[in-house]
Design an enzyme around this catalytic site. Structure first.
Site, PDB file in Angstrom:
ATOM      1  N   GLY A   1       0.823  -1.197   0.000  1.00  0.00           N
ATOM      2  CA  GLY A   1       0.000   0.000   0.000  1.00  0.00           C
ATOM      3  C   GLY A   1       0.861   1.251   0.000  1.00  0.00           C
ATOM      4  O   GLY A   1       2.078   1.200   0.165  1.00  0.00           O
TER       5      GLY A   1
ATOM      6  N   GLY B   1       0.500  -5.109   0.900  1.00  0.00           N
ATOM      7  CA  GLY B   1      -0.770  -5.058   0.185  1.00  0.00           C
ATOM      8  C   GLY B   1      -0.799  -5.924  -1.052  1.00  0.00           C
ATOM      9  O   GLY B   1      -1.873  -6.363  -1.493  1.00  0.00           O
TER      10      GLY B   1
ATOM     11  N   GLU C   1       5.823  -5.706   7.562  1.00  0.00           N
ATOM     12  CA  GLU C   1       5.286  -4.592   8.340  1.00  0.00           C
ATOM     13  C   GLU C   1       6.027  -4.319   9.644  1.00  0.00           C
ATOM     14  O   GLU C   1       6.088  -3.165  10.092  1.00  0.00           O
ATOM     15  CB  GLU C   1       3.799  -4.839   8.631  1.00  0.00           C
ATOM     16  CG  GLU C   1       2.881  -4.648   7.429  1.00  0.00           C
ATOM     17  CD  GLU C   1       2.912  -5.823   6.460  1.00  0.00           C
ATOM     18  OE1 GLU C   1       2.315  -5.713   5.381  1.00  0.00           O
ATOM     19  OE2 GLU C   1       3.532  -6.860   6.775  1.00  0.00           O
TER      20      GLU C   1
ATOM     21  N   ASP D   1      -1.200  -7.162   7.861  1.00  0.00           N
ATOM     22  CA  ASP D   1      -2.647  -7.026   7.696  1.00  0.00           C
ATOM     23  C   ASP D   1      -3.035  -7.624   6.348  1.00  0.00           C
ATOM     24  O   ASP D   1      -2.413  -8.564   5.888  1.00  0.00           O
ATOM     25  CB  ASP D   1      -3.074  -5.562   7.873  1.00  0.00           C
ATOM     26  CG  ASP D   1      -2.509  -4.638   6.797  1.00  0.00           C
ATOM     27  OD1 ASP D   1      -1.412  -4.915   6.268  1.00  0.00           O
ATOM     28  OD2 ASP D   1      -3.170  -3.633   6.469  1.00  0.00           O
TER      29      ASP D   1
END
Length: 360
Positions: free
Chosen positions: A72, A121, A144, A152
Site C-alpha cells: 500500500g 498489500g 510490516e 494485515d
C-alpha cells in the site's frame, strides 16, 4: 509482465477478451503500490464481471518488470497520521480489506501472477486468489514489523496456516520468500518461468479447459533459473519451530540465542532492532488468527490492530520516517527494548475497537 502495446496512463488497466477479464496494476515507477483509487478500480471491475456471461476467468498482474505490487501507499498513511487524519487511513483500510475478502470469495477463478516483488498489500491481492503463480523472480514478504507495524490484508490468516511456526517467523521478521518458500508456506500454488507468462496469459484468454487446466500446461518439473526446488525455510524448520513456539517475544529471542545455528543468532539480533510493540502485537495476532473461523474474522481483527497503531502508537510514524522518509534506518522506538515492553501491550491492542466498524 504486461503487453507493451497497452495504454499506460491509467493506474489500473481494465480490459476483457476471449473470456478473460484482465486487470493490470499500472504504477511501475512506484512498484505498483496501491492507493485508494486503484482499489476502487479493481473492485468495480470485479463487480462488473461477476455476472458477465462472457467472462469466465480473471487475471491480475503488474506493469513493468519489478513486481506485482510492493504494498500500500505507506507514505500517504504517514501523512494522514501526521496531519491528524486517522479516519483517512481507516477509509483506505476498509476499502482494501473489502477487496481482499472479495478476491477470496469471488465466484470465478482469479489467477494472479506474483512475478517479482509482491509484498504487504500485494500479498492481500495475490494471497487470497484461486490460482497464485510465482516465478524465479518472485520475492514475497509481509515486512510490516520493519516499520513498527503489524501484518494485515489477511496476512495473519495466511501465515497462521503456514506449516509449524513458519508463520510466526515470517510475520515477526518480515523475511523475504522466493518461489519455493512461498509455495511451501502456502502463499502460492504453482511455479511458472517468467518467460512463459505471456503465453500463459494468452492461454487463459483463449485456451480450452478450466483455468486450472490451462495453468497446468505451463508447469515445469523443476524451478530452474537458480530458484531452489526445495524451500530454504523448510530446511530451517528445526530451529524455527523450536524458537518460535516460545510463549513471548522475549522467550523467542532467548531460544534463538540458545540455538547453535548462525541463522538463529542473526534472527535474534534482527528482532532486537525492531519495534517491541509491533513484535508483541504481531505474535499474538498470528496465534489468535489460528482460532478464527475465516478470513473475514481475521481481517476484522487486523483492522482493529491497524487503527490502534494509527490512532495511538508513535512507532508506526517513526518506522515509516526511518525507513521511507528520512531513510536514516535509525528508528527510535517507544519503548526501545523488548524488556521495557508493558506485559499487556498486545492485549490492549487486541481489545481496541475502532470508531467505525470494518463490516457494517
Amino acid at each position: 509482465m504486461t503487453d507493451p502495446a497497452l495504454p499506460t496512463e491509467a493506474p489500473v488497466l481494465v480490459r476483457a477478451s476471449g473470456g478473460l477479464g484482465h486487470l493490470t496494476l499500472n504504477r511501475p515507477r512506484a512498484m505498483n503500490a496501491l492507493n485508494l483509487g486503484m482499489i476502487g478500480d479493481l473492485a468495480a471491475a470485479l463487480d462488473d464481471w461477476e455476472h458477465d456471461p462472457d467472462i469466465d476467468t480473471v487475471l491480475l498482474d503488474g506493469a513493468g518488470d519489478r513486481g506485482l505490487c510492493a504494498g500500500g501507499d505507506v507514505r500517504a498513511l504517514y501523512e494522514q497520521i501526521r496531519s491528524g487524519d486517522p479516519d483517512g487511513a481507516g477509509r483506505f483500510f476498509r476499502a482494501e480489506y473489502a477487496l481482499n475478502a472479495r478476491i477470496a470469495e469471488y465466484p470465478k477463478p482469479i489467477v494472479v501472477f506474483a512475478d517479482g516483488v509482491t509484498m504487504g498489500g500485494g500479498i492481500g491481492l495475490a494471497g487470497h486468489a484461486a490460482l497464485r503463480i510465482v516465478t524465479e523472480r518472485s520475492r514475497l514478504a509481509m515486512p510490516e514489523t520493519r516499520i513498527g507495524f503489524t501484518p494485515d490484508v489477511g496476512g495473519t490468516w495466511l501465515l497462521a496456516h503456514a506449516p509449524g511456526r513458519l508463520g510466526e517467523f515470517l510475520a515477526l521478521t518480515g523475511t523475504t520468500m522466493d518461489a519455493a518458500d512461498a509455495i511451501a508456506v502456502g502463499l502460492a500454488d504453482h511455479f511458472v518461468p517468467s518467460a512463459d507468462l505471456p503465453a500463459l496469459r494468452d492461454a487463459l484468454r483463449s485456451g480450452a479447459g478450466t483455468a486450472q487446466e490451462r495453468v497446468a500446461r505451463f508447469l515445469t518439473a523443476d524451478m530452474g533459473d537458480g530458484t531452489p526446488a526445495v524451500s530454504a525455510l523448510e530446511r530451517s524448520r528445526d530451529w524455527i519451530d523450536d524458537a518460535f513456539s516460545a510463549a513471548t517475544v522475549a522467550d523467542i529471542v532467548d531460544a534463538l540465542r540458545a540455538r547453535p545455528e548462525a541463522a538463529a543468532s542473526d534472527t535474534a539480533a534482527l528482532l532486537g532492532e525492531l519495534s517491541p510493540t509491533g513484535l508483541a502485537v504481531t505474535l499474538d495476532a498470528v496465534r489468535r488468527a489460528r482460532d478464527l473461523p475465516d478470513l473475514r474474522a481475521a481481517l476484522a481483527q487486523e483492522y482493529g490492530l491497524v487503527m490502534w497503531f494509527a490512532t495511538s502508537q508513535p512507532d508506526l510514524v517513526e518506522g515509516i520516517r526511518a525507513q521511507l522518509v528520512d531513510k536514516d534506518r535509525a528508528p527510535r522506538w517507544q519503548p526501545g527494548t523488548i524488556e521495557e515492553l508493558a506485559p499487556d501491550a498486545a492485549a490492549s491492542a487486541l481489545a481496541y475497537r475502532p470508531r467505525i466498524a470494518l463490516w457494517s
